[in-house]
Design a protein around this motif. Structure first.
Motif, short mmCIF file in Angstrom:
data_model
loop_
_atom_site.label_atom_id
_atom_site.label_comp_id
_atom_site.label_asym_id
_atom_site.label_seq_id
_atom_site.Cartn_x
_atom_site.Cartn_y
_atom_site.Cartn_z
N THR A 426 51.56 3.02 35.01
CA THR A 426 50.45 3.40 34.14
C THR A 426 49.12 3.34 34.90
O THR A 426 48.30 4.25 34.82
CB THR A 426 50.38 2.44 32.92
OG1 THR A 426 51.62 2.48 32.22
CG2 THR A 426 49.25 2.85 31.98
N HIS A 427 48.93 2.25 35.63
CA HIS A 427 47.72 2.09 36.44
C HIS A 427 47.60 3.21 37.47
O HIS A 427 46.54 3.81 37.65
CB HIS A 427 47.77 0.72 37.13
CG HIS A 427 46.62 0.42 38.02
ND1 HIS A 427 46.61 0.79 39.35
CD2 HIS A 427 45.44 -0.21 37.79
CE1 HIS A 427 45.47 0.40 39.90
NE2 HIS A 427 44.75 -0.21 38.98
N SER A 428 48.70 3.51 38.16
CA SER A 428 48.69 4.53 39.21
C SER A 428 48.37 5.92 38.63
O SER A 428 47.60 6.69 39.22
CB SER A 428 50.05 4.59 39.92
OG SER A 428 50.31 3.34 40.54
N TYR A 429 48.95 6.21 37.47
CA TYR A 429 48.74 7.52 36.87
C TYR A 429 47.28 7.72 36.47
O TYR A 429 46.66 8.73 36.84
CB TYR A 429 49.65 7.70 35.64
CG TYR A 429 49.34 8.94 34.85
CD1 TYR A 429 49.74 10.19 35.33
CD2 TYR A 429 48.62 8.89 33.65
CE1 TYR A 429 49.44 11.36 34.62
CE2 TYR A 429 48.32 10.03 32.94
CZ TYR A 429 48.73 11.26 33.44
OH TYR A 429 48.42 12.41 32.74
N PHE A 430 46.75 6.78 35.72
CA PHE A 430 45.38 6.95 35.22
C PHE A 430 44.37 6.91 36.36
O PHE A 430 43.36 7.62 36.32
CB PHE A 430 45.07 5.90 34.18
CG PHE A 430 45.65 6.19 32.82
CD1 PHE A 430 45.17 7.22 32.06
CD2 PHE A 430 46.68 5.41 32.31
CE1 PHE A 430 45.70 7.52 30.82
CE2 PHE A 430 47.23 5.68 31.07
CZ PHE A 430 46.73 6.74 30.31
N CYS A 431 44.61 6.09 37.36
CA CYS A 431 43.66 5.98 38.46
C CYS A 431 43.70 7.18 39.40
O CYS A 431 42.81 7.34 40.25
CB CYS A 431 43.90 4.69 39.25
SG CYS A 431 43.50 3.20 38.30
N SER A 432 44.73 7.99 39.25
CA SER A 432 44.80 9.23 40.06
C SER A 432 44.08 10.39 39.40
O SER A 432 43.89 11.44 40.01
CB SER A 432 46.26 9.60 40.30
OG SER A 432 46.89 9.99 39.08
N LEU A 433 43.67 10.21 38.13
CA LEU A 433 42.99 11.29 37.40
C LEU A 433 41.56 11.47 37.89
O LEU A 433 40.90 10.52 38.28
CB LEU A 433 43.02 10.99 35.90
CG LEU A 433 44.40 10.92 35.26
CD1 LEU A 433 44.27 10.56 33.78
CD2 LEU A 433 45.15 12.23 35.44
#
Length: 433
Positions: A426-433
């Motif tokens: 979840t952290h990785s996904y949102f921080c890649s936006l």
């Protein structure tokens, strides 16, 4: 072996089960009752305190140290090693779920394995071990010079909390059942006291090292609560239990003394009891999965740029409000009881889904709305916890109650561990936006 023989009984049997609880008549009995209630309240407070402080400090533990005198960072040498990225969420290089996993995996391992063997260790030894682990955790994180050493300190706090929780829940069966009210309220108070004290002292520019060293008083308060405040029943296994047990089973004595009410439970019986606990454990696990996914997977991403609070300050106060909700609801057992806790699982999952969309689309106009949601989230988690253990204690036969209380404590830890694992993608996904 039929599960029904060992576990959840119909409500008609509640009266006979209640009769198993020790009762002390008269004024002195009332005094003993309240001493034990406050004893368990303090044990709950002290047991969860280090665990809560480590989660409250998670954002600081992973935040890069800006300067040697920083008071916002946990300035005991904890360095994430990379600066924050350019994401709109102001992400730290590593999810706070990393600290959550370090804080919960040792607890989960203990709760899965210990109930089958821990009965051989007297409670006094367990308390001393928990105190030593909690004190070591504060010292290690306080004087740490690297992230890995701080994580070791977090692991020590987890070992103390996990062993303490299953031990004190088991210990409650040797007292009047109202001590569960004290235990629940105390664990809730630990959340408020730990997160508020940490956030407040850091906000007041007190050195983080000094703050953690001050908190060393808490493990020793646990020691005093167990050995000086509680008034134990004669059936409680004490320091001499192992010696007396050997004497009673010696060929010289000619007899074997065994308490069939609280005596040894076979492995077959334990497995049957464990199966019977699933209707209680699964809903509790779901509640805690959803709320800790919010706490360690989404809270860090709920960052309001237009707030007067910094990102680290917002995170700390999110944690504090959550703990306030937990404290209020864990103290509610005397007012209202809910046997069907699955409704709280559903409501908590709804919370998690709503906040996922809130993070993704950033449609919430004010941080005060998030404050309200997080307070509500804590209320749901706390009420699920205290009611689960109340009805397990009430509806389990006295012979299996000590084991059942210890084993069922795995529910919340399993949910939290899964939430910590889910926090990383979840952290990785949102921080890649």
């Amino acid at each position: 072996v039929s599960v029904d023989v060992f576990m959840v009984r119909t409500m008609e049997r509640s009266a006979s089960i209640n009769a198993d609880q020790p009762q002390q008549p008269g004024t002195n009995g009332c005094c003993v009752k309240w001493r034990n209630w406050w004893g368990f309240w303090l044990l709950g407070l002290c047991n969860n305190f280090a665990y809560v402080v480590m989660l409250s400090a998670a954002h600081d533990i992973l935040e890069k140290q800006e300067s040697k005198n920083s008071t916002v960072t946990l300035a005991v040498g904890l360095r994430a090693g990379n600066s924050r990225n350019s994401s709109r969420y102001d992400c730290s290089p590593v999810s706070t779920g990393a600290v959550l996993l370090a804080d919960i995996l040792p607890t989960l391992f203990i709760k899965i394995s210990a109930p089958f063997v821990i009965h051989k260790v007297p409670y006094g030894f367990r308390v001393l071990f928990c105190v030593a682990m909690a004190a070591a955790s504060f010292l290690l994180v306080s004087f740490s010079f690297a992230v890995w050493l701080s994580i070791v300190g977090v692991i020590f706090a987890s070992i103390s909390s996990g062993l303490g929780e299953l031990s004190f829940l088991s210990l409650s069966v040797f007292f009047n059942r109202n001590v569960l009210e004290g235990w629940g309220s105390g664990t809730g108070a630990a959340g408020v006291a730990g997160s508020l004290l940490y956030a407040g002292l850091i906000q007041a520019h007190l050195s983080p090292r000094t703050t953690l060293l001050i908190m060393l008083i808490v493990p020793f308060a646990m020691l005093a609560s167990y050995f000086f405040l509680l008034v134990p029943e004669p059936s409680l296994p004490q320091w001499s239990s192992l010696i007396l047990d050997k004497i009673s089973k010696s060929p010289i004595s000619g007899t074997v003394t065994e308490d069939r009410t609280m005596g040894p439970v076979t492995l077959q019986e334990k497995l049957a009891v464990t199966k019977g606990l699933l209707p209680f454990v699964i809903p509790l696990g779901l509640v805690y999965f959803a709320e800790y996914f919010i706490n360690q997977g989404l809270m860090e991403l709920l960052f309001f740029h237009n707030s007067s609070l910094s990102h680290a300050e917002q995170y700390r106060w999110y944690q504090t409000l959550y703990q306030v909700g937990v404290f209020v609801s864990r103290s509610s057992l005397r007012l209202k009881k809910f046997r069907k806790t699955c409704i709280f699982s559903l409501l908590q999952m709804v919370n998690a889904v709503f906040l996922i969309f809130a993070v993704l689309f950033q449609f919430l106009p004010s941080i005060w709305i998030v404050f309200g949601i997080i307070l509500y989230e804590g209320l749901l988690g706390g009420v699920a916890y205290v009611n689960t253990f109340h009805f397990i204690s009430k509806e389990t036969e006295s012979r299996y109650r000590e084991f059942a209380m210890a084993t069922s404590s795995v529910g919340d830890s399993l949910g939290i561990a899964l939430a910590g694992a889910a926090a990383f993608p979840t952290h990785s996904y949102f921080c890649s936006l």
